[in-house]
Design a protein around this motif. Structure first.
Motif, mmCIF file in Angstrom:
data_model
loop_
_atom_site.group_PDB
_atom_site.id
_atom_site.type_symbol
_atom_site.label_atom_id
_atom_site.label_comp_id
_atom_site.label_asym_id
_atom_site.label_seq_id
_atom_site.Cartn_x
_atom_site.Cartn_y
_atom_site.Cartn_z
ATOM 1 N N LEU A 271 0.795 -1.331 0.014
ATOM 2 C CA LEU A 271 -0.222 -0.030 0.022
ATOM 3 C C LEU A 271 1.005 1.419 0.023
ATOM 4 C CD1 LEU A 271 -2.984 -1.096 2.417
ATOM 5 C CD2 LEU A 271 -2.967 -0.791 0.154
ATOM 6 N N PHE A 272 1.966 1.353 0.672
ATOM 7 C CA PHE A 272 2.947 2.394 0.695
ATOM 8 C C PHE A 272 3.359 2.690 -0.483
ATOM 9 C CE2 PHE A 272 7.109 3.996 1.680
ATOM 10 C CZ PHE A 272 6.988 5.437 1.974
ATOM 11 N N SER A 273 4.014 1.413 -1.034
ATOM 12 C CA SER A 273 4.559 1.551 -2.187
ATOM 13 C C SER A 273 3.696 2.112 -3.703
ATOM 14 C CB SER A 273 5.113 0.190 -2.719
ATOM 15 O OG SER A 273 6.267 -0.215 -1.855
ATOM 16 N N LEU A 274 2.563 1.677 -3.629
ATOM 17 C CA LEU A 274 1.649 2.160 -4.646
ATOM 18 C C LEU A 274 1.404 3.681 -4.238
ATOM 19 C CD1 LEU A 274 -1.111 -0.625 -4.521
ATOM 20 C CD2 LEU A 274 0.689 -0.281 -6.340
ATOM 21 N N PHE A 275 1.221 4.173 -3.064
ATOM 22 C CA PHE A 275 0.861 5.460 -2.957
ATOM 23 C C PHE A 275 2.172 6.238 -3.308
ATOM 24 C CE2 PHE A 275 1.371 8.970 0.359
ATOM 25 C CZ PHE A 275 0.448 9.651 0.118
ATOM 26 N N GLY A 276 3.474 5.736 -2.886
ATOM 27 C CA GLY A 276 4.545 6.483 -3.405
ATOM 28 C C GLY A 276 4.644 6.428 -5.014
ATOM 29 N N LEU A 277 4.359 5.463 -5.630
ATOM 30 C CA LEU A 277 4.491 5.349 -7.226
ATOM 31 C C LEU A 277 3.364 6.298 -7.765
ATOM 32 C CD1 LEU A 277 4.520 1.384 -7.909
ATOM 33 C CD2 LEU A 277 6.188 3.212 -8.243
ATOM 34 N N PHE A 278 2.211 6.387 -6.997
ATOM 35 C CA PHE A 278 1.083 7.447 -7.267
ATOM 36 C C PHE A 278 1.646 9.058 -7.309
ATOM 37 C CE2 PHE A 278 -2.384 10.317 -6.006
ATOM 38 C CZ PHE A 278 -3.156 10.124 -7.039
ATOM 39 N N ILE A 279 2.205 9.260 -5.965
ATOM 40 C CA ILE A 279 2.807 10.479 -5.911
ATOM 41 C C ILE A 279 3.964 10.803 -6.950
ATOM 42 C CG2 ILE A 279 4.355 11.726 -4.247
ATOM 43 C CD1 ILE A 279 1.673 11.625 -3.080
ATOM 44 N N THR A 280 4.710 9.844 -7.243
ATOM 45 C CA THR A 280 5.909 10.097 -8.369
ATOM 46 C C THR A 280 5.198 10.164 -9.729
ATOM 47 O OG1 THR A 280 7.220 8.461 -7.461
ATOM 48 C CG2 THR A 280 7.604 8.948 -9.310
ATOM 49 N N TYR A 281 3.799 9.510 -9.900
ATOM 50 C CA TYR A 281 3.209 9.832 -11.079
ATOM 51 C C TYR A 281 2.699 11.317 -11.236
ATOM 52 C CZ TYR A 281 -0.958 10.018 -14.098
ATOM 53 O OH TYR A 281 -1.807 10.250 -15.041
ATOM 54 N N LYS A 282 2.247 11.896 -10.166
ATOM 55 C CA LYS A 282 1.556 13.299 -10.007
ATOM 56 C C LYS A 282 2.827 14.151 -10.208
ATOM 57 C CE LYS A 282 -2.035 14.269 -8.702
ATOM 58 N NZ LYS A 282 -3.406 14.693 -9.216
ATOM 59 N N ASP A 283 4.064 13.876 -9.537
ATOM 60 C CA ASP A 283 4.967 14.688 -9.504
ATOM 61 C C ASP A 283 5.722 14.955 -11.081
ATOM 62 O OD1 ASP A 283 5.088 15.186 -6.833
ATOM 63 O OD2 ASP A 283 7.036 13.906 -6.664
ATOM 64 N N ILE A 284 5.679 13.605 -11.741
ATOM 65 C CA ILE A 284 6.075 13.809 -13.260
ATOM 66 C C ILE A 284 5.067 14.507 -13.925
ATOM 67 C CG2 ILE A 284 6.485 12.359 -15.436
ATOM 68 C CD1 ILE A 284 7.234 10.092 -13.240
ATOM 69 N N LYS A 285 3.722 14.390 -13.840
ATOM 70 C CA LYS A 285 2.710 15.178 -14.515
ATOM 71 C C LYS A 285 2.944 16.522 -14.189
ATOM 72 C CE LYS A 285 -2.125 14.389 -15.778
ATOM 73 N NZ LYS A 285 -3.466 13.778 -15.065
ATOM 74 N N ASN A 286 2.942 17.001 -13.128
ATOM 75 C CA ASN A 286 2.955 18.406 -12.514
ATOM 76 C C ASN A 286 4.354 18.970 -12.410
ATOM 77 O OD1 ASN A 286 0.135 17.916 -12.222
ATOM 78 N ND2 ASN A 286 0.441 17.410 -9.826
ATOM 79 N N SER A 287 5.381 18.156 -13.109
ATOM 80 C CA SER A 287 6.737 18.843 -13.010
ATOM 81 C C SER A 287 7.037 19.524 -11.631
ATOM 82 C CB SER A 287 6.546 19.886 -14.273
ATOM 83 O OG SER A 287 6.580 19.295 -15.522
ATOM 84 N N LYS A 288 6.711 18.738 -10.772
ATOM 85 C CA LYS A 288 7.333 19.296 -9.404
ATOM 86 C C LYS A 288 7.665 17.958 -8.434
ATOM 87 C CE LYS A 288 2.811 19.042 -6.659
ATOM 88 N NZ LYS A 288 3.365 18.300 -5.266
ATOM 89 N N ARG A 289 8.206 18.310 -7.473
ATOM 90 C CA ARG A 289 9.047 17.164 -6.505
ATOM 91 C C ARG A 289 8.397 17.179 -5.053
ATOM 92 N NH1 ARG A 289 13.602 16.402 -3.356
ATOM 93 N NH2 ARG A 289 14.378 18.386 -3.486
ATOM 94 N N SER A 290 7.767 16.188 -4.822
ATOM 95 C CA SER A 290 7.233 16.234 -3.347
ATOM 96 C C SER A 290 8.454 15.607 -2.513
ATOM 97 C CB SER A 290 5.994 14.988 -3.223
ATOM 98 O OG SER A 290 5.182 15.273 -4.158
ATOM 99 N N ARG A 291 8.791 16.728 -1.815
ATOM 100 C CA ARG A 291 10.418 16.407 -1.064
ATOM 101 C C ARG A 291 10.220 15.586 0.336
ATOM 102 N NH1 ARG A 291 11.772 22.879 -0.335
ATOM 103 N NH2 ARG A 291 9.676 23.294 -1.277
ATOM 104 N N TRP A 292 8.864 15.564 0.763
ATOM 105 C CA TRP A 292 8.623 14.913 1.910
ATOM 106 C C TRP A 292 8.507 13.453 1.574
ATOM 107 C CZ3 TRP A 292 4.760 11.277 2.177
ATOM 108 C CH2 TRP A 292 3.630 11.363 1.088
ATOM 109 N N ILE A 293 8.356 13.085 0.587
ATOM 110 C CA ILE A 293 8.292 11.413 0.173
ATOM 111 C C ILE A 293 9.876 11.121 -0.032
ATOM 112 C CG2 ILE A 293 8.053 11.553 -2.165
ATOM 113 C CD1 ILE A 293 5.914 8.968 -1.107
ATOM 114 N N ASP A 294 10.469 11.917 -0.339
ATOM 115 C CA ASP A 294 12.053 11.697 -0.840
ATOM 116 C C ASP A 294 12.542 11.564 0.589
ATOM 117 O OD1 ASP A 294 11.915 11.526 -3.394
ATOM 118 O OD2 ASP A 294 12.355 13.803 -3.579
#
Length: 365
Positions: free
Chosen positions: A238-261
Motif C-alpha cells: 500500500l505504501f509503495s503504491l501510494f509512493g508510485l502515485f505521488i511520483t506519477y503526480k510529480d512527473i505530471k505536474n513537473s514538481k517534486r514532493s520533497r517529503w516522500i523523498d
C-alpha cells in the motif's frame, strides 16, 4: 523399573521465540524418585546487562532444572504437543549423562552464550549425546531430503509475511544462505527429533536404534505459522503504491514532493545504520555480509536532509545513479542465492527503483 534419559520435543508456540518448537532433556529414576527436566532455553534475566548484551550479540541463556510435570503443565496450557524419545543407553552412559547435566546446572556453569543457529536448546542435547556416546553413535543423515540453507529452514518455521520474519531477514546476512550440513539442521527441534529416530548406537558390537521408544505425552494439533493480520506485504504494498502515485503526480505536474523523498531516504538510511551496527559492532554470528545494504544504505540518512531543499546539491543526482545500480544488483544476488531476500520487500524495491530513476532525471537539469 530403571532410570531413563529422554529427549523431550515440544511443538511451536504463539510467541516469535517459540515458533521453532523446543528441545529439552528428561531424567527419570523411579528408585531415586527423580523426574526432572533440564532446559537449556532459559533467558538469564539475572544478568544486569541482559538487554545491552542481547543487542550486542552476547545473549546469555542458562540451563535450568525443574520438575518435569511443571513443563508438561505449561505445554498443556499453551496447547503445544509434546513427544518423548527414550534413549537406548547403557547404565554407565545414563550415569555420565546425569552427572554431566548436574555439573552444568551448577550456578557457576549454567550460563552460556546462546546463538539461535549454532548453540541453542536443540544443539546442546545433540552435543551431549555425541559426547556421552562417542564412537558408539552412528549419526544417520538420510533425514535430510532437500539441501536447504539455514534461512530457508527458518522461513519454513516462521511465516515470511510476519513482522518478526521481516525483521530477522533484513537484520541477518549471507551466512544464513549457506547450505546447511545435516548436523546444522539440528538447530531446529523437529530435525533433532527426526535425526534421533533414524540414528543408531553400537551396543555389544551390534547396531541398535538410538531411540528405544517414542511416547506422545500431549497430542495437540501443530500451530500453523500464519501471516500477521496487518501483514508486512500488505503494508509495504500500500505504501509503495501510494509512493508510485505521488511520483506519477510529480512527473505530471513537473514538481517534486520533497517529503516522500525524505521519508524514503531517512527510513532506508536508518535501516542501513542498523545493518552496519549489527555487522561491525556486535557479536551476532549471522549478521555480517548482509546484502540488504544494497537497498538499506546507511548514507541515505544524511542525503535525506539534502532532499528537503528545493535545489539539492548536484552530487545527489550521481548518488541516485549509484543507488539505482545497487538495486539492479539485487536480483542477481537473489537468483544466485548468495543471499535470499524476503518477498514482502519486493514492492519497496520497485518504488525505490522508480523514485531513484525519477530523482536522477529531475536533479540532472
Amino acid at each position: 523399573k530403571f532410570s531413563q534419559i529422554s529427549i523431550i520435543t515440544s511443538g511451536p508456540g504463539e510467541e516469535l521465540y517459540e515458533k521453532f518448537g523446543h528441545t529439552a532433556i528428561r531424567v527419570k529414576d523411579p528408585v531415586l524418585q527423580l523426574d526432572l527436566l533440564y532446559n537449556y532455553g532459559i533467558f538469564d534475566f539475572d544478568d544486569p546487562k541482559f538487554y545491552v548484551n542481547f543487542t550486542k550479540g552476547f545473549m546469555k541463556y542458562k540451563l535450568a532444572r525443574y520438575p518435569f510435570h511443571l513443563s508438561l503443565k505449561s505445554a498443556q496450557q499453551d496447547e503445544r504437543w509434546v513427544k518423548e524419545q527414550i534413549l537406548n543407553l547403557t547404565q554407565q552412559q545414563k550415569n555420565e549423562f546425569f552427572q554431566f547435566l548436574e555439573t552444568n546446572v551448577l550456578p557457576e556453569n549454567a550460563s552460556y552464550f546462546y546463538d539461535p543457529y549454532f548453540d541453542n536448546c536443540a544443539t546442546r542435547p545433540r552435543d551431549i549425546i555425541q559426547k556421552i556416546t562417542g564412537d558408539n553413535l552412528v549419526f544417520k543423515d538420510d533425514f535430510v531430503k532437500e539441501n536447504l540453507s539455514l534461512r530457508q529452514l527458518m522461513n519454513k518455521e516462521i511465516n515470511p509475511n510476519t513482522w518478526g520474519s521481516l525483521g530477522i531477514n533484513i537484520a541477518l546476512g549471507s551466512k544464513l544462505d549457506k547450505i546447511a550440513t545435516p548436523s546444522e539442521y539440528l538447530y531446529l527441534p523437529d530435525y533433532v527429533f527426526t535425526a534421533l529416530n533414524v540414528s543408531k548406537i553400537i551396543k555389544n558390537e551390534k547396531e541398535e536404534d538410538l531411540v528405544l521408544k517414542t511416547n506422545t505425552l500431549l497430542d495437540f494439533n501443530e500451530k500453523e505459522s500464519k501471516s500477521d493480520a496487518i501483514s508486512p506485504f500488505l503494508a509495504i504494498l500500500l505504501f509503495s503504491l501510494f509512493g508510485l502515485f505521488i511520483t506519477y503526480k510529480d512527473i505530471k505536474n513537473s514538481k517534486r514532493s520533497r517529503w516522500i523523498d525524505f521519508v524514503l531516504f531517512f527510513t532506508t538510511g536508518t535501516l542501513g545504520l542498523l545493518i552496519v551496527f549489527l555487522w561491525f559492532f556486535t557479536n551476532h554470528s549471522t549478521a555480517p555480509n548482509n546484502f540488504n545494504f544494497l537497498w538499506a544504505f546507511a548514507p541515505n540518512i544524511i542525503v535525506a536532509f539534502s532532499l528537503l531543499k528545493k535545489e539539492p546539491p548536484i552530487w545527489v543526482y550521481k548518488y541516485c545513479l549509484v543507488l539505482l545500480f545497487f538495486l539492479i544488483i539485487i536480483p542477481f544476488v537473489w537468483l544466485t542465492k548468495v543471499q535470499l531476500y524476503t518477498y514482502p520487500t519486493i514492492p519497496l524495491f520497485i518504488l525505490l527503483g522508480v523514485r531513484y530513476w525519477y530523482l536522477q532525471k529531475t536533479l540532472n537539469r
